[in-house]
Write a protein that holds these residues in place. Structure first.
Motif, short mmCIF file in Angstrom:
data_model
loop_
_atom_site.label_atom_id
_atom_site.label_comp_id
_atom_site.label_asym_id
_atom_site.label_seq_id
_atom_site.Cartn_x
_atom_site.Cartn_y
_atom_site.Cartn_z
N GLN A 454 0.75 -1.22 0.00
CA GLN A 454 -0.05 0.05 0.08
C GLN A 454 0.89 1.27 -0.13
N ILE A 455 1.48 1.76 -0.96
CA ILE A 455 2.00 2.74 -1.39
C ILE A 455 1.77 3.89 -2.34
N GLN A 456 2.29 5.05 -2.39
CA GLN A 456 2.13 5.81 -3.39
C GLN A 456 3.14 5.75 -4.62
N GLN A 457 2.59 5.48 -5.77
CA GLN A 457 3.66 5.36 -6.94
C GLN A 457 3.17 6.78 -7.70
N ILE A 458 4.53 7.56 -7.57
CA ILE A 458 4.27 8.97 -8.11
C ILE A 458 5.18 8.98 -9.54
N TYR A 459 4.22 9.23 -10.63
CA TYR A 459 4.99 9.23 -11.89
C TYR A 459 5.38 10.69 -12.28
N GLU A 460 6.48 11.29 -12.65
CA GLU A 460 6.83 12.62 -12.84
C GLU A 460 7.26 12.53 -14.30
N ARG A 461 6.59 13.38 -15.01
CA ARG A 461 6.75 13.46 -16.64
C ARG A 461 7.72 14.50 -16.89
N PHE A 462 8.74 14.11 -17.59
CA PHE A 462 9.63 15.43 -18.22
C PHE A 462 9.41 15.73 -19.67
N ASP A 463 9.92 16.82 -20.15
CA ASP A 463 9.68 16.87 -21.47
C ASP A 463 10.84 16.50 -22.14
N ALA A 473 17.42 14.62 -21.76
CA ALA A 473 16.45 15.15 -20.97
C ALA A 473 16.04 14.64 -19.54
N ARG A 474 16.14 13.16 -19.75
CA ARG A 474 15.91 12.58 -18.46
C ARG A 474 17.25 12.99 -17.36
N PHE A 475 18.15 12.84 -17.79
CA PHE A 475 19.38 13.03 -17.13
C PHE A 475 19.27 14.56 -16.38
N ASP A 476 18.93 15.38 -17.27
CA ASP A 476 18.86 16.53 -16.98
C ASP A 476 17.74 16.88 -15.67
N TYR A 501 22.32 0.28 -19.47
CA TYR A 501 23.76 0.10 -18.82
C TYR A 501 24.39 1.40 -19.13
N PHE A 502 24.05 2.18 -20.37
CA PHE A 502 24.77 3.44 -20.58
C PHE A 502 24.23 4.68 -19.59
N GLU A 503 22.80 4.56 -19.34
CA GLU A 503 22.28 5.33 -18.28
C GLU A 503 22.99 5.17 -16.88
N SER A 588 7.82 5.23 -0.35
CA SER A 588 7.89 6.21 -1.38
C SER A 588 8.59 5.47 -2.61
N CYS A 589 7.76 5.63 -3.78
CA CYS A 589 8.24 5.27 -5.23
C CYS A 589 8.03 6.30 -6.11
N THR A 590 8.92 6.53 -6.69
CA THR A 590 9.07 7.77 -7.86
C THR A 590 9.44 7.17 -9.23
N VAL A 591 8.57 7.44 -10.23
CA VAL A 591 9.04 6.97 -11.60
C VAL A 591 9.07 8.17 -12.41
N LEU A 592 10.29 8.04 -13.18
CA LEU A 592 10.40 9.20 -14.30
C LEU A 592 10.04 8.67 -15.61
N PHE A 593 9.40 9.54 -16.38
CA PHE A 593 8.94 9.25 -17.77
C PHE A 593 8.66 10.41 -18.89
N SER A 594 8.83 10.08 -20.00
CA SER A 594 8.58 11.20 -20.99
C SER A 594 7.53 10.33 -22.02
N HIS A 595 7.02 11.06 -22.90
CA HIS A 595 5.89 10.39 -23.83
C HIS A 595 6.71 9.63 -24.80
N PHE A 596 8.03 9.50 -24.90
CA PHE A 596 8.93 8.50 -25.62
C PHE A 596 8.81 7.39 -25.02
#
Length: 624
Positions: A454-463, A473-476, A501-503, A588-596
């Motif tokens: 029972q945790i919040q999964q927070i999805y944060e979108r970057f451009d 853009a993800r790294f920035d 692996y490169f990331e 706490s769980c945070t997910v980074l994503f973009s439309h790609f």
């Protein structure tokens, strides 16, 4: 366009430049070649002229219509542009097939098994019924065989693999492409035998004129016609064993080198014990890993193999010379090694790849976890003009081989549990079949219900402006928005889950430059360093752990002490998302994503939710 007369002169040159070291070894080789020639002559003698009914079936055969088609200049120009328009969609259960050109799936009953040799059909039907199957004509095997038999390029990216409780579906698909491969090989041989029988009745002074008839153009530069790429020897063991099972008895009175194959590919398991577990692992270790891991990696995990398979009149020869084989089964690494050797040494070549007419890449999702660039290298090497003649009768080579159009006649079948940009890129830019394409379109429900915490999964979108800019853009975004919070926090137990692996290297270098407290758990980390890192992280001696998807794929570690999970990049394999999130001991769980990232995102949160998330005005989405 090369003339037949010019080719005849080329053959003389090929023969002249061959080095012939005299000796006993050459006598043995010549003896073996004479035996093969004798067997081929016997096959010609045994050949029977087709009946009127047989001729009618031949006219409906997709094998002949595909290979006999003459491409116009306009068609070639269009294929070279690599632009595909999907004109039709046919819905089936939870997915849809989309295709270019004329739709054939709506009239599937019209096709049935047209073009499948009756001997193969009867044997396949017998095996199906013996296993308890019913209504063969409406089975999954029959459906996928019909798609293969259309000779279109195929991308099936929602195949449930055998190791993820998808044994029935995986086996059905495998049976279909194996039967399609056998049919292609046997029809190729039948055509050659038919022409040999006709030529045997002619006098020498007439043969030269007759050979100018296109009906006698029945071969490529070399013999191998089917190439199957597989990730692991255990998977190859499964495929080749089924290949032998599906071959009718009249063609396999003897299977040469069977015991050697069982020993080298089956981890020493005998045929009588094939149903038993191949791996002999302790019960404690067995229980420490998920069942899909045990099933996939429980056998022979060798990823460097290559085997030629030859079908003679009444036998199957495993470990045949590649140039005399009909089919090659290999891992990408095994075949790329051969390509590398050919580039280094002048006396070696891979001309046996020049005439591949059916390419099958199965379990592409597992190959993605190895090195997908090997697949690209192999496909780029296919269907090139060979460096030597290799004993081929050049007067009977199909014209489109001589014109360099072989890539337009090669059928490519790619099978995977999921899709990604690399697979898409190969299918769109290197699969140029003149018949067109068939591609799956799937709707996903997602795997969020499998998260038991029972945790919040927070999805944060970057451009990100383009796919090429997405990594930067993800790294920035991470360095500006996420890392400052980590740096200012006194809390430890922070895991950064990274897919690439490169990331992984890029983030590691950044953390090092910031003098952060971190430890590493990647696919190339030494075992002693892994053990030390896990202890340090659990004891709080290291604040951050970097963990890669490939490390999880190959080891499935259970990491203790995770208080804060940051998914820097979503995993390719959807099942890993819930596995990693369920290791969390904090909240706490945070997910980074973009439309790609939409392809990965929809497999995890579901297709409908993913579409909303990438187009929403809000940059943050929370799942509880």
């Amino acid at each position: 366009m090369a003339s037949r007369g010019a080719l005849k002169r080329c053959a003389t040159v090929f023969d002249a430049v061959k080095n012939d070291d005299s000796g006993e070894e050459n006598l043995e080789v010549a003896s073996e070649e004479e035996m093969e020639a004798q067997k081929e002559e016997e096959e010609v003698m045994d050949y029977k002229e087709p009946t009127m009914y047989d001729s009618l079936l031949e006219s409906l055969c997709s094998f002949h219509s595909h290979l006999d088609h003459k491409l116009s200049k306009e068609e070639v120009d269009k294929l070279e542009k690599k632009k595909w328009t999907y004109k039709w969609v046919v819905a089936m259960s939870n997915y849809k097939w989309r295709g270019t050109g004329e739709c054939f799936l709506k009239e599937l009953d019209r096709y049935l098994f047209h073009g499948l040799k009756p001997t193969l059909y009867k044997h396949w039907l017998g095996i199906y019924e013996k296993s308890g199957g019913a209504e063969f004509d409406s089975s999954k095997q029959r459906l996928f065989f019909s798609i293969c038999n259309s000779y279109r390029d195929i991308l099936h990216h929602n195949k449930k693999p055998f190791y993820l409780k998808g044994l029935e579906e995986d086996s059905s698909t495998m049976d279909a492409y194996i039967m399609h491969s056998l049919n292609h090989i046997f029809r190729t041989r039948d055509l050659v035998k038919k022409n040999e029988a006709k030529l045997a009745k002619l006098q020498e002074n007439v043969k030269a004129d007759v050979l100018n008839n296109e009906a006698f153009f029945d071969r490529g530069f070399t013999r191998p016609k089917v190439l199957i790429l597989l990730p692991l020897a255990s998977v190859a063991f499964r495929v080749v064993k089924r290949l032998i099972d599906l071959t009718p008895p009249k063609y396999k009175s003897n299977v040469e080198e069977r015991e050697r194959f069982y020993s080298e590919f089956g981890a020493g398991v005998s045929e009588d014990k094939e149903a038993e577990d191949v791996a002999e692992m302790s019960e404690s270790k067995r229980n420490s890993k998920p069942s899909d891991f045990q099933t996939l990696f429980g056998g022979n995990n060798n990823d460097h193999f290559m085997i030629g398979i030859k079908f003679t009149r009444r036998s199957i020869r495993l470990y045949g010379d590649f140039y005399s084989s009909d089919m090659i089964v290999a891992s990408p690494l095994g075949l790329v090694t051969k390509i590398g050797e050919a580039e280094l040494y002048k006396d070696k070549n891979v001309d046996y790849m020049s005439s591949i007419e059916v390419l099958i890449v199965d379990h592409a999702d597992v190959i993605l976890m190895q090195n997908w660039s090997h697949v690209n290298t192999i496909v780029e090497q296919l269907n090139r003009i060979p460096s030597e003649q290799h004993g081929t009768d050049i007067m009977r080579i199909r014209q489109w081989y001589l014109d360099g159009q072989a890539p337009f006649y090669r059928q490519s079948i790619i099978l995977s549990s999921h899709i990604n940009p690399d697979i898409n890129g190969l299918f769109n830019h290197h699969c140029l079949n003149h018949e067109g394409k068939v591609k799956l379109a799937s709707e996903y429900k997602g795997v969020l219900p499998k998260v038991v915490l029972q945790i919040q999964q927070i999805y944060e979108r970057f451009d990100a402006n383009t796919a090429e800019d997405a990594d930067d853009a993800r790294f920035d975004y991470f360095t500006r928005k996420v890392f400052p919070k980590i740096k200012d926090s006194t809390q430890g137990g922070i895991m950064l889950f990274i897919s690439s692996y490169f990331e992984f290297i890029r983030v590691r270098n950044f953390l090092k430059s910031q003098e952060a407290s971190y430890c590493l758990l990647g696919e190339y980390t030494e075992q002693r360093d892994i053990s030390r890192a896990r202890v340090w992280f659990f004891d709080g001696k290291k604040k951050i752990m970097l963990y890669t998807e490939r490390a999880h794929f190959y080891h499935r570690y259970k990491i203790r002490g995770i208080q804060n999970l940051i998914i820097y990049s979503l995993p390719e394999r959807k099942e890993f998302y819930s596995e990693v999130v369920n290791m969390l001991q904090g909240s706490s769980c945070t997910v980074l994503f973009s439309h790609f990232d939409q392809l990965r995102l929809e497999r995890i949160v579901g297709t409908a939710a993913a579409k909303r998330m990438v187009t929403s005005d809000k940059d943050v989405c929370v799942f509880c």
